[in-house]
Write an enzyme that holds these catalytic residues in place. Structure first.
Site, PDB file in Angstrom:
ATOM      1  CG  HIS A  62      -1.957  -1.008   1.252  1.00  0.00           C
ATOM      2  ND1 HIS A  62      -3.094  -0.885   2.015  1.00  0.00           N
ATOM      3  CD2 HIS A  62      -2.076  -2.195   0.598  1.00  0.00           C
ATOM      4  CE1 HIS A  62      -3.868  -1.936   1.832  1.00  0.00           C
ATOM      5  NE2 HIS A  62      -3.268  -2.749   0.975  1.00  0.00           N
ATOM      6  CD  GLU A 112      -2.100   4.204   3.090  1.00  0.00           C
ATOM      7  OE1 GLU A 112      -1.798   3.560   2.058  1.00  0.00           O
ATOM      8  OE2 GLU A 112      -3.260   4.244   3.525  1.00  0.00           O
ATOM      9  CB  CYS A 116      -2.226   1.823   6.095  1.00  0.00           C
ATOM     10  SG  CYS A 116      -1.794   0.919   4.578  1.00  0.00           S
ATOM     11  CB  CYS A 151      -6.741  -0.458   5.160  1.00  0.00           C
ATOM     12  SG  CYS A 151      -4.997  -0.952   5.057  1.00  0.00           S
TER      13      CYS A 151
END
EC number: 3.5.4.33
Length: 148
Positions: free
Chosen positions: A51, A53, A85, A82
């Site tokens: 991801h 992040e 993260c 999410c």
């Protein structure tokens, strides 16, 4: 830089996402210097943890502080993080989170869960959500329209 400028930087990072969902993240040092910038790369890397992040936090941790603590830093991202993260930014000791669009299906910073504000944790970052929300949501909506 104000919060809109921070999210604009994340929007610019999202532009490089290629086949991935266009989400961008940027980590800023307390001085305002960009430590790291990343976009989603799950498809490109074949990595479910890639991801934006996570990739930005990993890179920033190699450049700042004692190797993993990002005290005083701000993470700007185009979409509400999410659970993975949100947990990572808490563990990295990020001081501020600024994000664009809310994510009612998987958001873990107030929409579905609120991982970062759980009083049982020893670190809780300041959070400012909904910054440039329409621009961030539009980017995602355009991407998903082309996928259908």
């Amino acid at each position: 830089m104000n919060d809109s400028d921070l999210v604009r930087a994340a929007l610019n990072a999202a532009a490089g996402s290629g086949p991935d969902v266009p989400i961008g993240a940027v980590v800023f040092a307390p001085s305002g210097e960009v430590l790291a910038s990343a976009c989603n790369a799950r498809e490109a890397l074949g990595d479910p943890t890639a991801h934006a992040e996570i990739l930005a936090l990993r890179e920033a941790a190699t450049k700042y502080g004692d190797g993993w603590r990002l005290d005083g830093c701000t993470l700007a991202v185009t979409l509400e993080p999410c659970t993975m993260c949100a947990g990572a930014l808490v563990l990295a000791r990020v001081s501020r989170l600024v994000f664009g669009a809310w994510e009612p299906k998987t958001g873990a910073v107030g929409s579905l869960w609120d991982v970062v504000r759980d009083r049982r944790l020893n670190h809780r970052p300041e959070v400012h959500g909904g910054v440039l929300e329409e621009e961030c949501a539009d980017l995602l909506e355009r991407f998903f329209r082309t996928q259908r």
